[in-house]
Scaffold this motif. Structure first.
Motif, PDB file in Angstrom:
ATOM      1  N   ALA A   1       0.826  -1.212   0.000  1.00 51.08           N
ATOM      2  CA  ALA A   1       0.000   0.000   0.000  1.00 51.08           C
ATOM      3  C   ALA A   1       0.860   1.261   0.000  1.00 51.08           C
ATOM      4  N   TYR A   2       1.960   1.222   0.744  1.00 50.48           N
ATOM      5  CA  TYR A   2       2.832   2.399   0.822  1.00 50.48           C
ATOM      6  C   TYR A   2       3.687   2.571  -0.430  1.00 50.48           C
ATOM      7  N   TRP A   3       4.429   1.537  -0.807  1.00 54.07           N
ATOM      8  CA  TRP A   3       5.422   1.685  -1.864  1.00 54.07           C
ATOM      9  C   TRP A   3       4.820   1.826  -3.247  1.00 54.07           C
ATOM     10  N   THR A   4       3.625   1.322  -3.473  1.00 54.53           N
ATOM     11  CA  THR A   4       3.008   1.479  -4.803  1.00 54.53           C
ATOM     12  C   THR A   4       2.484   2.890  -5.015  1.00 54.53           C
ATOM     13  N   THR A   5       2.472   3.710  -3.960  1.00 55.67           N
ATOM     14  CA  THR A   5       2.008   5.095  -4.088  1.00 55.67           C
ATOM     15  C   THR A   5       3.126   6.097  -3.785  1.00 55.67           C
ATOM     16  N   THR A   6       4.359   5.609  -3.720  1.00 54.61           N
ATOM     17  CA  THR A   6       5.507   6.446  -3.379  1.00 54.61           C
ATOM     18  C   THR A   6       6.430   6.547  -4.591  1.00 54.61           C
ATOM     19  N   GLU A   7       7.124   7.684  -4.701  1.00 54.41           N
ATOM     20  CA  GLU A   7       8.054   7.878  -5.805  1.00 54.41           C
ATOM     21  C   GLU A   7       9.481   7.908  -5.285  1.00 54.41           C
TER      22      GLU A   7
ATOM     23  N   ALA B   1      11.542   3.364  -4.196  1.00 52.23           N
ATOM     24  CA  ALA B   1      10.197   2.915  -4.569  1.00 52.23           C
ATOM     25  C   ALA B   1      10.209   2.257  -5.941  1.00 52.23           C
ATOM     26  N   ALA B   2      10.918   2.849  -6.888  1.00 49.27           N
ATOM     27  CA  ALA B   2      10.991   2.273  -8.236  1.00 49.27           C
ATOM     28  C   ALA B   2      11.626   0.889  -8.186  1.00 49.27           C
ATOM     29  N   TRP B   3      12.695   0.749  -7.395  1.00 46.05           N
ATOM     30  CA  TRP B   3      13.358  -0.554  -7.277  1.00 46.05           C
ATOM     31  C   TRP B   3      12.430  -1.574  -6.620  1.00 46.05           C
ATOM     32  N   LEU B   4      11.775  -1.185  -5.528  1.00 46.00           N
ATOM     33  CA  LEU B   4      10.875  -2.100  -4.837  1.00 46.00           C
ATOM     34  C   LEU B   4       9.707  -2.525  -5.728  1.00 46.00           C
ATOM     35  N   ASN B   5       9.220  -1.607  -6.531  1.00 45.22           N
ATOM     36  CA  ASN B   5       8.068  -1.909  -7.378  1.00 45.22           C
ATOM     37  C   ASN B   5       8.418  -2.783  -8.579  1.00 45.22           C
ATOM     38  N   THR B   6       9.656  -2.709  -9.062  1.00 38.18           N
ATOM     39  CA  THR B   6      10.025  -3.471 -10.261  1.00 38.18           C
ATOM     40  C   THR B   6      10.778  -4.772  -9.957  1.00 38.18           C
ATOM     41  N   THR B   7      11.307  -4.905  -8.763  1.00 36.75           N
ATOM     42  CA  THR B   7      12.089  -6.091  -8.408  1.00 36.75           C
ATOM     43  C   THR B   7      11.153  -7.256  -8.079  1.00 36.75           C
ATOM     44  N   PRO B   8      11.500  -8.471  -8.511  1.00 35.64           N
ATOM     45  CA  PRO B   8      10.671  -9.631  -8.165  1.00 35.64           C
ATOM     46  C   PRO B   8      10.571  -9.802  -6.642  1.00 35.64           C
ATOM     47  N   LYS B   9       9.346 -10.079  -6.194  1.00 31.56           N
ATOM     48  CA  LYS B   9       9.063 -10.246  -4.767  1.00 31.56           C
ATOM     49  C   LYS B   9       8.393 -11.597  -4.544  1.00 31.56           C
ATOM     50  N   PHE B  10       8.842 -12.283  -3.492  1.00 31.69           N
ATOM     51  CA  PHE B  10       8.205 -13.523  -3.068  1.00 31.69           C
ATOM     52  C   PHE B  10       7.627 -13.293  -1.682  1.00 31.69           C
TER      53      PHE B  10
END
Length: 184
Positions: free
Chosen positions: A59-65, A69-78
């Motif tokens: 919820a936080y990182w998908t609305t942060t710039e 944030a860009a790295w967290l949003n594009t990096t594969p997450k398990f």
């Protein structure tokens, strides 16, 4: 084998969360955030989350710039969860890793790729520490004492020797410590 890195804030008395799972002890330090997360982004290419921390983080990182944030949003997450129906669709590049978390992480470590970083809640980190799967601890030691809370080390049954790789202090009073484990 891919290294598993625990990246976590911690209080001086050894807690990664306060008594009510609160995180308000964390010092705001843009210099530390920029330096340490920049280094982390250069060595880790996969992120591991625990189920409980995944939702608020998404919820936080998908609305942060910004770069992080860009790295967290594009990096594969398990996302580690024993609940096979847990929905991870709220955050792009996220995959549910259902079942025993330690077993899942062992498999990730044996796969090809760069470092694995755990941004998990207390329970997730504690279980991976107890299973002796952590290769490096990247700790942000905050200038705070909370007295009680969630400890990542509370289920370690035996002494473990660590090697200090780096220690840096920052204007906020926070100290960044990087330790590697001894596996034999």
């Amino acid at each position: 084998m891919r290294p598993l890195i625990v990246f976590s804030d911690m209080t001086l008395d050894g807690f990664m969360a306060g008594p009510d799972n609160d995180l308000d002890f964390m010092a705001d330090d843009p210099q530390l955030t920029s330096e340490l997360t920049g280094e982390l982004m250069s060595v880790a290419d996969t992120i591991i989350w625990g189920r409980k921390s995944f939702g608020p983080s998404a919820a936080y990182w998908t609305t942060t710039e910004g770069d992080l944030a860009a790295w967290l949003n594009t990096t594969p997450k398990f996302v580690l969860s024993s609940d096979k129906s847990f929905d991870v669709s709220a955050w792009e590049n996220s995959t549910l890793a259902a079942g025993d978390g330690a077993d899942q992480v062992r498999q990730f470590k044996e796969s090809t790729g760069g470092g694995l970083v755990v941004f998990g809640g207390v329970q997730t980190v504690r279980s991976l520490v107890a299973a002796d799967l952590v290769d490096e601890y990247w700790l942000k030691l905050n200038p705070a004492i909370v007295g009680r809370g969630g400890s990542m080390f509370s289920e370690v049954g035996e002494r473990r020797k660590l090697t200090l790789n780096s220690a840096r202090s920052y204007p906020s009073g926070t100290v960044a410590l990087v330790y590697s484990t001894h596996t034999g």
